[in-house]
Scaffold this active site. Structure first.
Site, short mmCIF file in Angstrom:
data_model
loop_
_atom_site.label_atom_id
_atom_site.label_comp_id
_atom_site.label_asym_id
_atom_site.label_seq_id
_atom_site.Cartn_x
_atom_site.Cartn_y
_atom_site.Cartn_z
N ASP A 225 0.82 -1.21 0.00
CA ASP A 225 0.00 0.00 0.00
C ASP A 225 0.85 1.26 0.00
OD1 ASP A 225 1.06 -0.36 2.48
OD2 ASP A 225 -0.74 0.19 3.60
N GLU A 226 2.08 1.15 -0.52
CA GLU A 226 2.98 2.29 -0.56
C GLU A 226 3.11 2.84 -1.98
OE1 GLU A 226 6.62 0.91 1.10
OE2 GLU A 226 5.99 1.26 3.17
#
Length: 859
Positions: free
Chosen positions: A520-521
């Site tokens: 989720d980066e």
């Protein structure tokens, strides 16, 4: 006589003073030289095991330190562990024997008190008898221990000892040890970082090697594919360039030689009606002329009957003969018998028309399965070419058949060429797709880490040549992504990431780069920046987009984005440093409450204790004080108003305004209580001034339903005419219906309000007519843009026109320089924020309405 004595006395005193200065300079020289040597060692040695002996060598040049050791504190097991040991009497086994008891000995005594200690043998014995510490190892005649600090935390002890009674330690030598200890922690940290960097380099080199191997295999595979493609081109050309079959056969022979061993090659054609084999082309080192023969049980017949490529060596030939599948003439000399034989059928749409054969004598070559696959690959194309020429010969005998078959074969050839062209285009697309897949994320189709780091490296190199072309990196971590995966499933999580990637791409400019690092980066590279505010604007747009909840299967989850921002700096030498700082700022934003952005500050990399980290966002634990800023006119004369702001001493950000600190508060009740206490103190300070009005910034939290009653009670209990409550323009813009109603209620009750940080990101003039504001403070960003861009000057004229009608006083913020204020004065502004004056610290315990602090804000 007396004059002579007086003169001699002066010379004696001067001589003594010179000796003292010489000794002082000598000591300073020793200190400087030792520190230079320590710094050089810390910059050159590759590991800690080499650093300590180097430090020991440096010390021996200045003090008696043949016996020298260093212990460092291990916070995991709370023990003092031996890092280096050299002793004239005790071997290494002696300190290891007492390894668990260092804290109980003289070393632990220094670590406990955190002060330099010097003991003689007699003093050591007396302290042991008094029970101050235990005697460990051989007692030294002279023992000195110096604590080693990192920042303000003791991390170990450095010890020098002498077994010679005559070799004691002077104050200068002890001072040298103390100075060395101050730099020891820094030297250790530098060497550790170098060790870590070398380890990362090895890991990355290994990964790069593996990647190169895979790339080489891919290149080899593509090279083979290209070679096959070139062969097909050459064969397809035979159908149009060669006029007769003899030329075709010769060209085919040349092509086969590029594939495998083909010194001996023949082409045989099979007539299905007569069941005879003919040999129109034959090149052989023993026989160049092969006569036609009927269908029998030879190697060629085996290929024709099975319609498969056959590889036959001596062993298989014997097996086939034994089974009766093959029959060989008995009169063939052994040297003329092939030791390896390779045959492939010539297949067309009409069936098998013959075969092509390569054979080797006297073990000159051994055909393999790879040779079989290659010759099978080209035999189909060769068959079409041969068939086309055979058809042409037959068509010459019959004109009608000639036209029909020429058209048919021409059509087949065109289809073959079209098929080849389609294959070429398909391969190009595959190559482009492979490149895209290698540099893009498979889920979101965004650039991946590899492509982002490559582009960031280019941007950094460009910035190093042209420092005026600024850039910024935004490190984005999605909030509550795990909740989406756990509650809605991983498929929903994938859809969420795809949706987020598309939304983020709408928040940046066309030339900016958005990439997914993994999980989720996400990360954004912004180039061609004219001011830092542009990066913050992008972060705000992303945070605004993430306020919309993600819904699937009837369930909705509110996510968010924690964003860290770092700007281009000349100190950056590697992309890892940029990613590290952006990541640190992101984690600080996440710890500060999430769904926010933070810009990197050098202190974010400083070591923070666990207690400091837990209390970093507790506003009631932060020491606070007030600063007063005068409202002045262009000629520096004081006005009748002053801006009063609260500042807190943050453990990471240092002295920071309460406007910034309150964004980090995780406890809203605590936030309101602190803000209410600040407002009480502001009333007390305002009561002591000669000013007509004190402007005090407040947050929208005081306008919420549960807090508004307490605010009104406080305002009514004091002289509210001297206080103007300033509210941030962005908070008012997004205020709830209750907050707007309460803000209007303040005006109705006769309290003074103002608008702070107006037009920081956009200029909304409707706010100026919706509420009855007494003061309007322009943001420094807007003031700067007014001086740089013509369209902002037009916006300012609109602001001034409305504020004139509404009777609102406009105050500008910006640099405290005369030229700046003069320029803004030309645009119609006359009031500015002047110098800041620090006031007494804020007393959190003060709850009365009267302050005891003797202050006069009208400085």
């Amino acid at each position: 006589m007396e004059d002579s004595a007086t003169h001699i006395d002066k010379l004696v005193r001067r001589n003594a003073r010179l000796k003292s200065l010489i000794q002082k300079y000598k000591q300073s020289h020793h200190l400087q030289h030792a520190l230079l040597q320590l710094s050089e060692q810390a910059s050159t040695v590759a590991e800690l095991t080499l650093l300590y002996p180097a430090i020991h060598d440096i010390l021996q040049s200045f003090i008696p330190s043949k016996s020298f050791y260093v212990v460092l504190h291990n916070p995991v097991n709370d023990l003092l562990e031996l890092s280096y040991f050299a002793d004239e009497k005790d071997g290494l086994s002696v300190p290891l024997k007492y390894d668990q008891h260092f804290k109980e000995g003289l070393t632990g005594h220094v670590f406990k008190h955190g002060k330099t200690s010097y003991f003689t043998k007699e003093q050591t014995q007396q302290a042991v008898e008094k029970g101050q510490f235990k005697a460990l190892g051989t007692p030294a005649e002279h023992w000195v221990g110096v604590p080693v600090y990192r920042d303000k935390t003791i991390i170990g002890v450095m010890v020098a000892q002498s077994y010679d009674k005559a070799q004691s330690y002077s104050e200068q030598q002890i001072e040298l040890l103390e100075v060395m200890s101050l730099y020891l922690a820094t030297a250790i940290e530098r060497v550790k970082k170098r060790e870590l960097l070398e380890s990362e380099v090895k890991i990355r080199t290994r990964a790069l090697t593996q990647s190169n191997q895979a790339l080489n295999e891919e290149i080899l595979h593509r090279k083979k594919a290209l070679e096959r493609q070139q062969i097909l081109f050459k064969i397809s050309e035979l159908a149009t360039l060669s006029e007769n079959l003899e030329d075709v056969y010769q060209h085919v022979h040349k092509i086969i030689k590029t594939i495998t061993y083909a010194d001996n090659l023949y082409i045989a054609l099979y007539d299905q009606q007569s069941h005879w084999l003919s040999f129109p082309y034959c090149v052989d080192e023993y026989s160049d002329n092969a006569e036609p023969r009927p269908f029998a049980k030879g190697y060629s017949e085996l290929v024709l009957s099975t319609e498969k490529c056959q590889v036959i060596d001596a062993k298989r030939a014997k097996s086939l003969i034994k089974l009766g599948v093959i029959e060989r003439p008995r009169d063939i000399p052994p040297e003329e018998s092939a030791t390896s034989w390779l045959g492939a059928p010539l297949k067309t749409s009409q069936g098998v028309i013959g075969l092509i054969v390569c054979q080797a004598y006297n073990n000159k070559h051994e055909f393999s399965q790879d040779d079989c696959e290659l010759i099978t690959f080209v035999s189909h194309q060769i068959a079409n070419v041969i068939q086309a020429h055979l058809a042409n010969q037959e068509l010459k005998q019959s004109h009608q058949k000639l036209e029909h078959r020429v058209a048919e074969k021409t059509k087949e050839l065109r289809q073959a060429n079209m098929h080849l062209q389609m294959q070429m285009e398909e391969r190009k697309k595959i190559e482009q797709q492979l490149y895209h897949d290698a540099h893009h994320d498979s889920l979101t189709s965004l650039p991946n880490r590899s492509l982002f780091l490559t582009q960031l490296e280019k941007t950094l190199q460009h910035y190093q040549r042209y420092p005026e072309q600024q850039f910024a990196v935004l490190f984005i971590d999605l909030d509550k992504f795990k909740d989406i995966n756990d509650q809605l499933g991983h498929q929903a999580g994938d859809q969420f990431l795809i949706s987020v990637a598309e939304s983020f791409s709408h928040c940046i400019r066309e030339h900016d780069l958005l990439a997914r690092l993994g999980g989720d980066e996400f990360v954004v590279l912004l180039t061609h920046l004219t001011e830092p505010q542009q990066a913050e604007d992008v972060a705000k747009r992303i945070i605004e987009i993430m306020k919309k909840p993600f819904c699937m299967k009837g369930q909705c989850i509110q996510s968010g984005a924690s964003i860290g921002i770092t700007y281009s700096k000349t100190s950056y030498k590697h992309t890892d440093e940029i990613i590290r700082d952006a990541d640190a700022a992101m984690y600080y934003a996440k710890n500060a409450g999430r769904n926010r952005f933070e810009c990197f500050h050098p202190l974010l990399n400083a070591t923070t204790s666990q207690h400091e980290a837990e209390n970093m966002h507790h506003l009631d634990d932060l020491p606070m004080h007030f600063r007063s800023s005068e409202i002045i006119t262009l000629d520096e004369s004081a006005h009748a108003e002053s801006l009063l702001e609260a500042f807190g001493e943050h453990p990471v950000l240092g002295s920071t305004s309460f406007e910034v600190l309150k964004k980090f508060a995780t406890d809203r009740i605590q936030h309101f209580e602190v803000e209410l206490s600040l407002l009480k103190q502001a009333f007390s300070l305002a009561a002591q001034t000669k000013l007509q009005k004190v402007l005090f910034p407040c947050s929208g939290l005081v306008l919420e339903r549960i807090n508004f009653k307490a605010l009104c009670h406080l305002l009514k209990a004091h002289d509210a005419k001297k206080i103007c409550l300033l509210f941030n323009e962005q908070e008012i813009r997004y205020a709830s219906a209750v907050q707007i109603e309460n803000l209007k209620s303040l005006v109705a009750q006769g309290f003074s309000i103002g608008l702070n940080e107006f037009a920081k990101d956009r200029c909304e003039l409707n706010l100026l007519t919706e509420f009855k504001f007494d003061y309007l403070l322009l943001s420094s960003t807007f003031s700067k843009r007014v001086l740089q861009q013509e369209n902002y000057h037009l916006q300012l004229q609109g602001v001034l026109a409305i504020t004139h009608i509404q009777n609102i006083q406009v105050i500008a913020k910006g640099p405290s320089i005369f030229n700046y204020r003069t320029l803004l004065d030309k645009h119609g502004l006359s009031l500015f924020i002047g110098k800041q004056h620090a006031l007494a610290p804020f007393n959190k315990e003060t709850t009365s309405t009267h302050s005891t602090i003797p202050l006069d804000l009208n400085i």
